[in-house]
Design a protein around this motif. Sequence first.
Motif, short mmCIF file in Angstrom:
data_model
loop_
_atom_site.label_atom_id
_atom_site.label_comp_id
_atom_site.label_asym_id
_atom_site.label_seq_id
_atom_site.Cartn_x
_atom_site.Cartn_y
_atom_site.Cartn_z
N PRO A 169 0.62 -1.24 0.15
CA PRO A 169 -0.12 -0.11 0.07
C PRO A 169 0.84 1.47 -0.07
O PRO A 169 1.87 1.20 0.55
N PRO A 170 0.30 2.46 -0.70
CA PRO A 170 1.18 3.48 -0.58
C PRO A 170 1.28 4.27 0.60
O PRO A 170 0.62 4.02 1.51
N ALA A 171 2.54 4.76 0.85
CA ALA A 171 2.80 5.26 2.23
C ALA A 171 2.27 6.60 2.46
O ALA A 171 2.15 7.31 1.41
N GLY A 182 -10.12 3.52 9.95
CA GLY A 182 -10.20 2.15 10.02
C GLY A 182 -10.71 1.45 11.21
O GLY A 182 -11.20 0.50 11.40
N GLN A 183 -10.76 2.20 12.13
CA GLN A 183 -11.37 1.80 13.55
C GLN A 183 -12.89 1.82 13.63
O GLN A 183 -13.48 2.52 12.70
N VAL A 184 -13.39 0.91 14.09
CA VAL A 184 -14.78 0.47 14.07
C VAL A 184 -15.44 0.94 15.47
O VAL A 184 -15.04 0.55 16.62
N GLU A 200 -17.33 2.36 10.63
CA GLU A 200 -15.99 2.34 10.43
C GLU A 200 -15.44 3.68 9.94
O GLU A 200 -15.89 4.09 9.13
N VAL A 201 -14.66 4.01 10.49
CA VAL A 201 -14.06 5.29 10.18
C VAL A 201 -13.35 5.52 8.94
O VAL A 201 -12.49 4.61 8.53
N VAL A 202 -13.92 6.24 7.88
CA VAL A 202 -13.31 6.47 6.64
C VAL A 202 -12.40 7.92 6.36
O VAL A 202 -11.61 7.77 5.87
N GLU A 246 -8.10 7.34 -0.15
CA GLU A 246 -7.21 6.79 0.93
C GLU A 246 -6.44 5.71 0.67
O GLU A 246 -5.04 5.58 0.86
N ASN A 247 -7.00 4.86 -0.17
CA ASN A 247 -6.21 3.45 -0.58
C ASN A 247 -5.20 4.00 -1.65
O ASN A 247 -3.99 3.42 -1.64
N ALA A 248 -5.42 4.89 -2.45
CA ALA A 248 -4.50 5.25 -3.66
C ALA A 248 -3.41 6.10 -3.08
O ALA A 248 -2.24 6.19 -3.57
#
Length: 401
Positions: A4-6, A35-37, A43-45, A198-200
């Motif tokens: 995953p990108p830093a 990512g916390q639930v 789930e926190v986005v 966030e993933n990219a």
Amino acid sequence: MATPPAFEALKPDVLIKEETLPGYRAERYYPVTFGQVLNDRYEVVAKLGYGTASTVWLCRDLFSPQDTPAFRALKVYVNSMKVHREVPIYSHLNNLSSEHPGPENVRKLHGVFEMEGPHGWHACLVHEACGFDLDELKGFSPDGMYPADMLRHTMREVLNGLQFLHREANVIHTDLRPDNILTRVRHPVIFNRFETNENAAPVPRKILEDRTIYPSCRVPFTIAEYVISDLSEARLVDGSVNNDLIMPPVWRAPEVILCMPWSCPVDVWAFGLMVWYLFQGSRLFRFSEDGLEFSEEYHLAQMVAVLGPPPLDFLERSEHSWKYWNRDGTWRGDVPIPTDLSLESAEKRLKGEDKRLFLAWMRKMFQWKPEDRADCQDMLFDDWLCADLLQSGEMERDGHE
């Protein structure tokens, strides 16, 4: 598997976001992480905002269908918050039985829960996830001002919600301003972009020993219905006398500045200031010479220039009045009354009959005496506000839509 990108790690010794607020103490805030639930459900986005009393987070509702996910905005209060006005106000609203259409223009609350943090308990409000506020939308206009018909459409919806709060719910908002009016998101799928982004390309963040500080993310641009939000300072009209200090200084009604009892008309005053700010591109009243430190004397002098001298029987409602006026109602303040300021001279966009009607609408709201201000019904069906509907035939002059 791809790595995953830093993310960019921000310097720990540089204060950012909520850390820059006056009186900030880290232990008061719950250390939310991406990512916390929360509450085994949310789930926190992304981070949506922050303030002295809370942080706000975009969350995916894990109880919603996977193919049509629902998103919520979670307001996580600081653990030092002793009075929670918002929860009982929403409980009151949710228990009302009303056929008024106004609830569609008030932000929805989907739930409340508490969670324990490292330094105490935190109240959490689960709100409808919304889009831009009116101040942000103002920035999309090339000249930083709302076009007339867009303003009309927007303010009719705000007044619809405000009329419900005042007439049906007996609720005073007390903090009506552009950043508390939000756009509803019709297609929540747009919130998926936060997860994709966030993933990219993860947002920068500041990692400390006991928490991570994130920047606030900008919600995608949407135009839909408008909703009144943030009832954290709202009050019920229950027969008790309200005379405590409310409203941010620049939006403050004269009866609040002068320590008089106040009620629903403070919202009418704030609504008028909001209309002026969005349509004229600047505030009607300056609050200081340098624009930095609030001066109630300077603010009141500006009001006198625009509204004329206040009625003596209004001043007699509070001993605080005599700090700035003599007993005969003449101004005694050190700040001179501006001679080059009036409602007519301050209005720069309109001409002729259009200007006359707009200023007449404004004068319905800008009155010294709270009881002399128009109510939402009168403002809602004003000739200037409804000019587009009258012209198109959607409304008759002596009738309603």
